[in-house]
Design a protein around this motif. Structure first.
Motif, short mmCIF file in Angstrom:
data_model
loop_
_atom_site.label_atom_id
_atom_site.label_comp_id
_atom_site.label_asym_id
_atom_site.label_seq_id
_atom_site.Cartn_x
_atom_site.Cartn_y
_atom_site.Cartn_z
N SER A 75 17.04 -31.30 -70.76
CA SER A 75 18.37 -31.49 -71.37
C SER A 75 19.47 -31.19 -70.36
CB SER A 75 18.53 -30.59 -72.60
OG SER A 75 17.51 -30.82 -73.53
N ARG A 76 19.28 -30.12 -69.59
CA ARG A 76 20.29 -29.74 -68.58
C ARG A 76 20.42 -30.80 -67.49
NH1 ARG A 76 17.18 -25.19 -68.51
NH2 ARG A 76 17.82 -23.73 -70.11
N LYS A 77 19.32 -31.48 -67.19
CA LYS A 77 19.32 -32.46 -66.10
C LYS A 77 19.94 -33.80 -66.48
CE LYS A 77 15.30 -30.47 -63.85
NZ LYS A 77 13.89 -30.64 -63.53
N ALA A 78 20.04 -34.07 -67.78
CA ALA A 78 20.64 -35.34 -68.20
C ALA A 78 22.09 -35.40 -67.72
CB ALA A 78 20.58 -35.48 -69.72
N LEU A 79 22.50 -36.53 -67.23
CA LEU A 79 23.84 -36.67 -66.65
C LEU A 79 24.65 -37.68 -67.46
CD1 LEU A 79 22.77 -36.84 -62.92
CD2 LEU A 79 23.71 -34.88 -64.12
N PRO A 80 25.43 -37.21 -68.43
CA PRO A 80 26.18 -38.13 -69.27
C PRO A 80 27.16 -39.01 -68.49
CG PRO A 80 26.60 -35.85 -69.90
CD PRO A 80 25.62 -35.83 -68.78
N GLN A 81 27.68 -38.53 -67.38
CA GLN A 81 28.63 -39.33 -66.62
C GLN A 81 27.97 -40.57 -66.00
OE1 GLN A 81 27.80 -36.19 -66.13
NE2 GLN A 81 28.00 -35.50 -64.04
N ARG A 82 26.64 -40.56 -65.90
CA ARG A 82 25.91 -41.73 -65.40
C ARG A 82 25.25 -42.51 -66.53
NH1 ARG A 82 22.72 -39.24 -60.45
NH2 ARG A 82 21.07 -39.47 -61.97
N GLY A 83 25.66 -42.22 -67.76
CA GLY A 83 25.11 -42.94 -68.90
C GLY A 83 23.77 -42.40 -69.37
N GLU A 84 23.40 -41.21 -68.91
CA GLU A 84 22.17 -40.58 -69.36
C GLU A 84 22.55 -39.46 -70.33
OE1 GLU A 84 19.94 -39.12 -66.04
OE2 GLU A 84 20.38 -40.89 -64.85
N TRP A 85 21.71 -39.21 -71.31
CA TRP A 85 21.93 -38.11 -72.23
C TRP A 85 20.58 -37.61 -72.70
CZ3 TRP A 85 24.25 -42.90 -72.93
CH2 TRP A 85 23.51 -43.79 -73.68
N PRO A 86 20.56 -36.38 -73.19
CA PRO A 86 19.29 -35.84 -73.68
C PRO A 86 18.74 -36.72 -74.81
CG PRO A 86 20.92 -34.10 -73.47
CD PRO A 86 21.64 -35.40 -73.26
N SER A 87 17.48 -37.09 -74.69
CA SER A 87 16.84 -37.91 -75.73
C SER A 87 15.36 -37.55 -75.78
CB SER A 87 17.03 -39.40 -75.43
OG SER A 87 16.43 -39.73 -74.20
N GLY A 88 14.67 -38.11 -76.74
CA GLY A 88 13.24 -37.81 -76.88
C GLY A 88 13.02 -36.33 -77.08
N THR A 89 12.11 -35.75 -76.31
CA THR A 89 11.83 -34.32 -76.47
C THR A 89 12.92 -33.43 -75.89
OG1 THR A 89 10.54 -34.26 -74.43
CG2 THR A 89 9.33 -34.66 -76.49
N SER A 90 13.88 -34.00 -75.17
CA SER A 90 14.98 -33.20 -74.62
C SER A 90 16.23 -33.27 -75.49
CB SER A 90 15.32 -33.64 -73.20
OG SER A 90 15.88 -34.93 -73.20
N ARG A 91 16.16 -34.01 -76.61
CA ARG A 91 17.34 -34.15 -77.47
C ARG A 91 17.65 -32.83 -78.17
NH1 ARG A 91 13.46 -34.93 -81.10
NH2 ARG A 91 13.93 -34.88 -83.31
N CYS A 92 18.84 -32.72 -78.67
CA CYS A 92 19.29 -31.53 -79.38
C CYS A 92 18.64 -31.48 -80.76
CB CYS A 92 20.81 -31.55 -79.52
SG CYS A 92 21.48 -30.12 -80.39
N ILE A 93 17.98 -30.36 -81.07
CA ILE A 93 17.37 -30.18 -82.39
C ILE A 93 18.06 -29.09 -83.19
CG2 ILE A 93 15.11 -31.09 -81.72
CD1 ILE A 93 14.15 -28.15 -81.49
N GLY A 94 19.09 -28.47 -82.60
CA GLY A 94 19.81 -27.42 -83.32
C GLY A 94 20.89 -26.81 -82.47
N VAL A 95 21.65 -25.95 -83.11
CA VAL A 95 22.73 -25.23 -82.44
C VAL A 95 22.60 -23.76 -82.82
CG1 VAL A 95 25.25 -24.93 -82.35
CG2 VAL A 95 24.27 -27.22 -82.57
N ILE A 96 22.84 -22.89 -81.86
CA ILE A 96 22.85 -21.46 -82.15
C ILE A 96 24.12 -20.87 -81.57
CG2 ILE A 96 21.50 -20.85 -80.09
CD1 ILE A 96 20.20 -18.65 -81.93
N THR A 97 24.75 -20.02 -82.36
CA THR A 97 26.02 -19.43 -81.96
C THR A 97 25.89 -17.91 -81.82
OG1 THR A 97 26.76 -19.07 -84.24
CG2 THR A 97 27.29 -21.22 -83.22
N LEU A 98 26.92 -17.31 -81.27
CA LEU A 98 26.96 -15.86 -81.15
C LEU A 98 26.86 -15.23 -82.55
CD1 LEU A 98 27.35 -13.28 -79.52
CD2 LEU A 98 29.83 -13.66 -79.66
N GLU A 99 27.52 -15.84 -83.52
CA GLU A 99 27.46 -15.32 -84.90
C GLU A 99 26.03 -15.35 -85.42
OE1 GLU A 99 28.97 -16.67 -89.28
OE2 GLU A 99 30.44 -16.80 -87.67
#
Length: 143
Positions: A75-99
């Protein structure tokens, strides 16, 4: 206060986030293009990552929100500025916050203003939809 930014085919294609307090100075009448807004690179964590390690990252000032992925390194390696984004097994499955982390450490829910408002609305809807009709039905049987 933090809003995920999606790029790509679906809502799991998270690439960055906005800090709302940074957007408060924007004049809506100017209609700035989205690309001109300052976004931030997210922290990525795995489902099995230590909450304490993530808390340390939050305390170091990296962010107070992390996106969860089965393969955070990809996920960290995906480069959105080149039209790449996290997908497949690297896609976002959740969010965790300080709270979220604080609630786990304290083993207690932290309620803020919006949580209370939502709870009152949910209870009110339940009373209108379930409790009142049952009471009305019980009253008509007694009469």
């Amino acid at each position: 206060s933090r809003v995920p930014v999606f790029a790509g085919p679906d809502k799991s294609s998270v690439t960055s986030f906005l800090l709302l307090k940074e957007q408060l100075r924007i004049n809506a009448a100017d209609a700035p293009p989205f690309a001109s807004l300052r976004t931030h690179t997210p922290l990525w964590a795995g489902p099995e990552d230590s909450l304490f390690a993530l808390l340390n990252s939050f305390q170091e000032g990296h962010a107070h929100m992390a996106f969860v992925s089965r393969h955070p390194d990809l996920s960290r390696k995906a480069l959105p500025q080149r039209g790449e984004w996290p997908s497949g097994t690297s896609r976002c499955i959740g969010v965790i916050t300080l709270e979220d982390i604080m609630e786990e450490i304290l083993t207690e829910e932290i309620y803020d203003e919006s949580d209370r408002t939502a709870a009152v609305q949910t209870i009110g809807e339940f009373v209108r939809r379930v409790v009142r009709p049952r009471l009305d039905k019980a009253r008509t049987r007694v009469d």
